[in-house]
Design a protein around this motif. Structure first.
Motif, PDB file in Angstrom:
ATOM      1  N   LEU A   1      28.023  56.637  22.421  1.00  0.00           N
ATOM      2  CA  LEU A   1      27.193  55.502  22.849  1.00  0.00           C
ATOM      3  C   LEU A   1      27.782  54.867  24.110  1.00  0.00           C
ATOM      4  O   LEU A   1      27.056  54.528  25.045  1.00  0.00           O
ATOM      5  N   ASP A   2      29.093  54.712  24.116  1.00  0.00           N
ATOM      6  CA  ASP A   2      29.783  54.135  25.265  1.00  0.00           C
ATOM      7  C   ASP A   2      29.537  54.980  26.511  1.00  0.00           C
ATOM      8  O   ASP A   2      29.215  54.468  27.584  1.00  0.00           O
ATOM      9  N   SER A   3      29.653  56.288  26.344  1.00  0.00           N
ATOM     10  CA  SER A   3      29.493  57.204  27.467  1.00  0.00           C
ATOM     11  C   SER A   3      28.064  57.171  28.028  1.00  0.00           C
ATOM     12  O   SER A   3      27.852  57.100  29.243  1.00  0.00           O
ATOM     13  N   TYR A   4      27.076  57.187  27.133  1.00  0.00           N
ATOM     14  CA  TYR A   4      25.669  57.154  27.583  1.00  0.00           C
ATOM     15  C   TYR A   4      25.373  55.838  28.310  1.00  0.00           C
ATOM     16  O   TYR A   4      24.718  55.808  29.348  1.00  0.00           O
ATOM     17  N   MET A   5      25.855  54.750  27.732  1.00  0.00           N
ATOM     18  CA  MET A   5      25.560  53.435  28.312  1.00  0.00           C
ATOM     19  C   MET A   5      26.301  53.243  29.634  1.00  0.00           C
ATOM     20  O   MET A   5      25.805  52.607  30.553  1.00  0.00           O
ATOM     21  N   TYR A   6      27.503  53.797  29.738  1.00  0.00           N
ATOM     22  CA  TYR A   6      28.269  53.747  30.988  1.00  0.00           C
ATOM     23  C   TYR A   6      27.458  54.398  32.114  1.00  0.00           C
ATOM     24  O   TYR A   6      27.387  53.874  33.230  1.00  0.00           O
ATOM     25  N   ASN A   7      26.836  55.523  31.797  1.00  0.00           N
ATOM     26  CA  ASN A   7      25.998  56.208  32.797  1.00  0.00           C
ATOM     27  C   ASN A   7      24.814  55.342  33.208  1.00  0.00           C
ATOM     28  O   ASN A   7      24.482  55.230  34.396  1.00  0.00           O
ATOM     29  N   LEU A   8      24.170  54.728  32.214  1.00  0.00           N
ATOM     30  CA  LEU A   8      23.004  53.896  32.509  1.00  0.00           C
ATOM     31  C   LEU A   8      23.410  52.681  33.343  1.00  0.00           C
ATOM     32  O   LEU A   8      22.721  52.303  34.288  1.00  0.00           O
ATOM     33  N   LYS A   9      24.550  52.100  33.000  1.00  0.00           N
ATOM     34  CA  LYS A   9      25.040  50.933  33.756  1.00  0.00           C
ATOM     35  C   LYS A   9      25.327  51.313  35.204  1.00  0.00           C
ATOM     36  O   LYS A   9      24.991  50.588  36.136  1.00  0.00           O
ATOM     37  N   GLY A  10      25.921  52.464  35.388  1.00  0.00           N
ATOM     38  CA  GLY A  10      26.247  52.934  36.741  1.00  0.00           C
ATOM     39  C   GLY A  10      25.008  53.086  37.607  1.00  0.00           C
ATOM     40  O   GLY A  10      24.956  52.604  38.739  1.00  0.00           O
ATOM     41  N   SER A  11      23.994  53.745  37.054  1.00  0.00           N
ATOM     42  CA  SER A  11      22.746  53.923  37.807  1.00  0.00           C
ATOM     43  C   SER A  11      22.088  52.581  38.094  1.00  0.00           C
ATOM     44  O   SER A  11      21.582  52.340  39.190  1.00  0.00           O
ATOM     45  N   SER A  12      22.088  51.697  37.095  1.00  0.00           N
ATOM     46  CA  SER A  12      21.436  50.389  37.239  1.00  0.00           C
ATOM     47  C   SER A  12      22.153  49.546  38.293  1.00  0.00           C
ATOM     48  O   SER A  12      21.514  48.808  39.044  1.00  0.00           O
ATOM     49  N   SER A  13      23.469  49.668  38.349  1.00  0.00           N
ATOM     50  CA  SER A  13      24.256  48.918  39.343  1.00  0.00           C
ATOM     51  C   SER A  13      23.962  49.384  40.754  1.00  0.00           C
ATOM     52  O   SER A  13      24.022  48.605  41.698  1.00  0.00           O
ATOM     53  N   SER A  14      23.633  50.660  40.899  1.00  0.00           N
ATOM     54  CA  SER A  14      23.471  51.214  42.246  1.00  0.00           C
ATOM     55  C   SER A  14      22.259  50.644  42.970  1.00  0.00           C
ATOM     56  O   SER A  14      22.209  50.699  44.194  1.00  0.00           O
ATOM     57  N   PHE A  15      21.277  50.084  42.222  1.00  0.00           N
ATOM     58  CA  PHE A  15      20.172  49.474  42.961  1.00  0.00           C
ATOM     59  C   PHE A  15      19.972  48.000  42.618  1.00  0.00           C
ATOM     60  O   PHE A  15      19.051  47.366  43.091  1.00  0.00           O
ATOM     61  N   GLY A  16      20.907  47.429  41.861  1.00  0.00           N
ATOM     62  CA  GLY A  16      20.886  45.978  41.677  1.00  0.00           C
ATOM     63  C   GLY A  16      20.000  45.471  40.559  1.00  0.00           C
ATOM     64  O   GLY A  16      19.493  44.351  40.627  1.00  0.00           O
ATOM     65  N   ALA A  17      19.844  46.243  39.501  1.00  0.00           N
ATOM     66  CA  ALA A  17      18.995  45.829  38.366  1.00  0.00           C
ATOM     67  C   ALA A  17      19.784  44.858  37.484  1.00  0.00           C
ATOM     68  O   ALA A  17      20.317  45.228  36.435  1.00  0.00           O
ATOM     69  N   LYS A  18      19.816  43.599  37.918  1.00  0.00           N
ATOM     70  CA  LYS A  18      20.751  42.606  37.379  1.00  0.00           C
ATOM     71  C   LYS A  18      20.649  42.388  35.870  1.00  0.00           C
ATOM     72  O   LYS A  18      21.657  42.397  35.163  1.00  0.00           O
TER      73      LYS A  18
END
Lengths: 150, 146
Positions: free
Chosen positions: A74-91
């Protein structure tokens, strides 16, 4: 609708995405990269984000249904999602990702499930709002550098 | 203007920090990141500064690209990747004798992980998301390194 009026509406809609906390400064950074040779760069990034992250969302959903919960996965999947979301500013999406990761660290399954529901809501809401924004921008004939904040 | 063509102009936005067009293509960069969105943005950032670039999706692909004899001035290396992560890839590249500037770019902010990444052989580390300002800072370091 008259063109100037449409342009004003685009600007207002854009500003509201920041004022309501949906986007952060990283979105500005992406708009700076938009120019006449890459007029739809931001929309292309957002489209790719939703295409690419839909599988992360599905992975997390399926992982949350398995018992016992595998917090490492779960941590690994969410880490990926957080990374992508951070790259375009989805606060707001990023905030929910961070909260989920905290629940994972604490091995709090209920917290993970609850936060994930909120995350999906924010994820879908942002998609809707950005689609509306880009559609209005297209209607107003605004692309490339014309979409950058003055 | 340096040999790599990195100017010292001050201003906001990539255009104000653009490289000298006459020397831009002397800088090449490899983006190593498994995230498609990040890869797209990093490529655009590099394009906007006139840096020729390629993307690979994990550390193993980065090793293979170098084994086939393609050198790069700069490698932007993500940390967490499948198949081979950035720490392993950086160690292996240094073992191979690759002296390119390797900048770690990761959303992982833990001190221990960052230290391990630096010790693997990084020249610089920037926390994601990468911005034009952070990238120019990396390129200025590359300029000084040369």
């Amino acid at each position: 609708m008259e063109r100037n009026q449409l342009s004003r509406q685009v600007a207002l809609q854009r500003q509201s995405l920041f004022d309501q906390g949906y986007l952060d400064d990283q979105f500005n950074q992406l708009e700076e990269l938009q120019d006449d040779s890459n007029p739809n760069f931001v929309e292309e990034v957002v489209t790719l984000y939703y295409q690419d992250t839909s599988r992360h969302v599905l992975e997390i959903e399926q992982a949350l249904e398995r018992k016992p919960l595998d917090f490492t996965k779960l941590d690994s999947y969410m880490y990926n999602l957080k990374g992508s979301s951070s790259s375009f500013g989805a606060k707001k999406v990023i905030a929910e990702c961070k909260l989920f990761l905290e629940h994972c660290k604490a091995r709090n399954g209920e917290g993970c499930v609850r936060t994930f529901q909120q995350l999906k809501t924010e994820y879908a809401t942002l998609k809707r709002k950005l689609e509306a924004y880009f559609q209005l921008a297209r209607q107003a004939g605004l692309t490339g550098t014309a979409l950058r904040p003055k | 203007m340096s040999q790599n063509g990195i100017g010292n102009s001050v201003g906001s936005g990539p255009s104000a920090l653009a490289l000298d067009p006459a020397t831009t293509y002397k800088i090449t960069a490899l983006v190593v990141d498994d995230d498609a969105v990040t890869g797209m943005i990093h490529r655009r950032l590099l394009d906007s500064l006139g840096v020729k670039n390629e993307v690979v999706r994990n550390g193993k692909e980065a090793i293979n690209v170098h084994r086939s004899g393609n050198p790069f001035d700069l490698i932007l290396m993500d940390m967490e990747m499948p198949v081979m992560n950035g720490i392993e890839a950086t160690r292996e590249l240094r073992r191979m004798g690759i002296r390119s500037m390797i900048a770690g770019v990761s959303s992982c902010s833990g001190d221990r992980e960052k230290q391990e990444f630096m010790e693997a052989g990084l020249d610089d580390f920037q926390e994601k998301p990468l911005t034009a300002t952070k990238l120019v800072s990396i390129l200025h370091k590359l300029n000084k390194k040369d």
